[in-house]
Scaffold this active site. Structure first.
Site, PDB file in Angstrom:
ATOM      1  N   GLU A  12      -6.562  28.664  27.123  1.00 46.04           N
ATOM      2  CA  GLU A  12      -6.978  28.072  28.386  1.00 46.04           C
ATOM      3  C   GLU A  12      -7.402  29.154  29.390  1.00 46.04           C
ATOM      4  O   GLU A  12      -7.052  30.324  29.242  1.00 46.04           O
ATOM      5  CB  GLU A  12      -5.813  27.268  28.986  1.00 46.04           C
ATOM      6  CG  GLU A  12      -5.279  26.162  28.081  1.00 46.04           C
ATOM      7  CD  GLU A  12      -6.156  24.924  28.051  1.00 46.04           C
ATOM      8  OE1 GLU A  12      -7.377  25.030  28.242  1.00 46.04           O
ATOM      9  OE2 GLU A  12      -5.610  23.824  27.833  1.00 46.04           O
ATOM     10  N   ASP A  58      -5.316  25.933  15.728  1.00 47.42           N
ATOM     11  CA  ASP A  58      -4.206  25.533  16.586  1.00 47.42           C
ATOM     12  C   ASP A  58      -3.495  24.302  16.057  1.00 47.42           C
ATOM     13  O   ASP A  58      -3.929  23.667  15.101  1.00 47.42           O
ATOM     14  CB  ASP A  58      -4.699  25.269  18.017  1.00 47.42           C
ATOM     15  CG  ASP A  58      -6.029  24.518  18.051  1.00 47.42           C
ATOM     16  OD1 ASP A  58      -6.246  23.640  17.189  1.00 47.42           O
ATOM     17  OD2 ASP A  58      -6.847  24.813  18.935  1.00 47.42           O
ATOM     18  N   HIS A  87     -12.224  26.575  27.093  1.00 44.80           N
ATOM     19  CA  HIS A  87     -11.250  27.073  26.120  1.00 44.80           C
ATOM     20  C   HIS A  87     -11.827  27.077  24.711  1.00 44.80           C
ATOM     21  O   HIS A  87     -12.650  26.236  24.354  1.00 44.80           O
ATOM     22  CB  HIS A  87      -9.913  26.318  26.194  1.00 44.80           C
ATOM     23  CG  HIS A  87      -9.928  24.921  25.647  1.00 44.80           C
ATOM     24  ND1 HIS A  87      -9.341  23.865  26.312  1.00 44.80           N
ATOM     25  CD2 HIS A  87     -10.415  24.374  24.492  1.00 44.80           C
ATOM     26  CE1 HIS A  87      -9.476  22.765  25.596  1.00 44.80           C
ATOM     27  NE2 HIS A  87     -10.125  23.063  24.489  1.00 44.80           N
ATOM     28  N   ASN A 134     -13.399  23.162  30.015  1.00 46.93           N
ATOM     29  CA  ASN A 134     -12.969  24.275  30.870  1.00 46.93           C
ATOM     30  C   ASN A 134     -13.221  25.634  30.219  1.00 46.93           C
ATOM     31  O   ASN A 134     -12.802  26.662  30.734  1.00 46.93           O
ATOM     32  CB  ASN A 134     -11.491  24.134  31.238  1.00 46.93           C
ATOM     33  CG  ASN A 134     -10.573  24.206  30.023  1.00 46.93           C
ATOM     34  OD1 ASN A 134     -11.023  24.390  28.888  1.00 46.93           O
ATOM     35  ND2 ASN A 134      -9.282  24.057  30.249  1.00 46.93           N
TER      36      ASN A 134
END
Length: 244
Positions: free
Chosen positions: A143, A67, A138, A136
């Site tokens: 996400e 990313d 990811h 979370n």
């Protein structure tokens, strides 16, 4: 899913680096997917150390990063291009033409994402993908959502992710709110995956990832379906795992 639990972050970093080294020794023309963030830094340090000891070469290696922040120049110290240069690429003999990181300043983001996928396909796919994991769940910047995003795409970052990444910036207001990320399908097509997690703050999500249902609410849970996944965890990150 293979799980390796280490006594310390340093041990975690060495074991991860050993896997990368083995890949490069066995297949010098490997395609490696790299991750950024705090956890892989120790691994990169160990890889550079082994490279300097002459254990392998990056001469024929092709890399793809997971990313990049949307809107940041490559020269920005918080860009993942800058991160990779500082922690790995400028210390090894990689051909700069073989480094692939999404362009966060691309004028046509949709085109950038399509071309990134085409480059991965042209390279023959990813042999070894390194992953971290967000609190979370990811992986990359995929996400939690109502569905799994398949391919490289532009994503709006969750507030939790922005808050977590603000430690790298002068203030939370400087943290980009969007990023370009490999999709879940792209990650899952890697032949081998290694996920790193360190610290008590990752313990709850690791337990959900390993023992919970496969759901886009916990994107990393999809790794339960991959045929060759290794988790390298320090004992704190593994502290909530139940192996019954």
């Amino acid at each position: 899913m293979r799980i390796i639990i280490t006594e310390s972050y340093d041990e975690l970093s060495k074991k991860a680096a050993d896997i990368v080294a083995s890949q490069l020794i066995l297949k010098p023309k490997s395609v490696i997917g790299f991750a950024t963030g705090g956890t892989p830094i120790g691994m990169y340090r160990e890889i550079v150390k082994m490279f300097r000891e002459g254990k392998f070469t990056f001469k024929d290696v092709i890399t793809f990063n997971l990313d990049e922040y949307y809107g940041l120049d490559r020269e920005n110290p918080q860009s993942y291009y800058f991160y990779m240069m500082e922690h790995l690429f400028k210390h090894v003999d990689i051909d700069k033409n073989n480094i692939n990181i999404p362009n966060g300043r691309a004028e046509d983001i949709e085109k950038e994402c399509i071309e990134y996928e085409e480059k991965i396909e042209k390279a023959g796919g990813i042999d070894l993908q390194i992953l971290g994991i967000g609190k979370n769940g990811h992986i990359g910047f995929n996400e939690p959502d109502v569905k799994f995003e398949a391919k490289t795409h532009l994503v709006r970052l969750d507030e939790d992710t922005i808050k977590a990444n603000s430690r790298f910036f002068n203030s939370i207001d400087e943290v980009p709110t969007k990023a370009i990320s490999m999709g879940i399908k792209t990650i899952m097509h890697a032949r081998k995956i290694v996920l790193l997690a360190s610290g008590k703050q990752k313990a709850e999500i690791i337990e959900k990832m390993v023992n919970g249902p496969i759901t886009p609410d916990v994107p990393a849970s999809i790794l339960q379906l991959h045929p060759d996944v290794t988790l390298i965890l320090d004992k704190e990150a593994a502290s909530q795992l139940n192996f019954k």
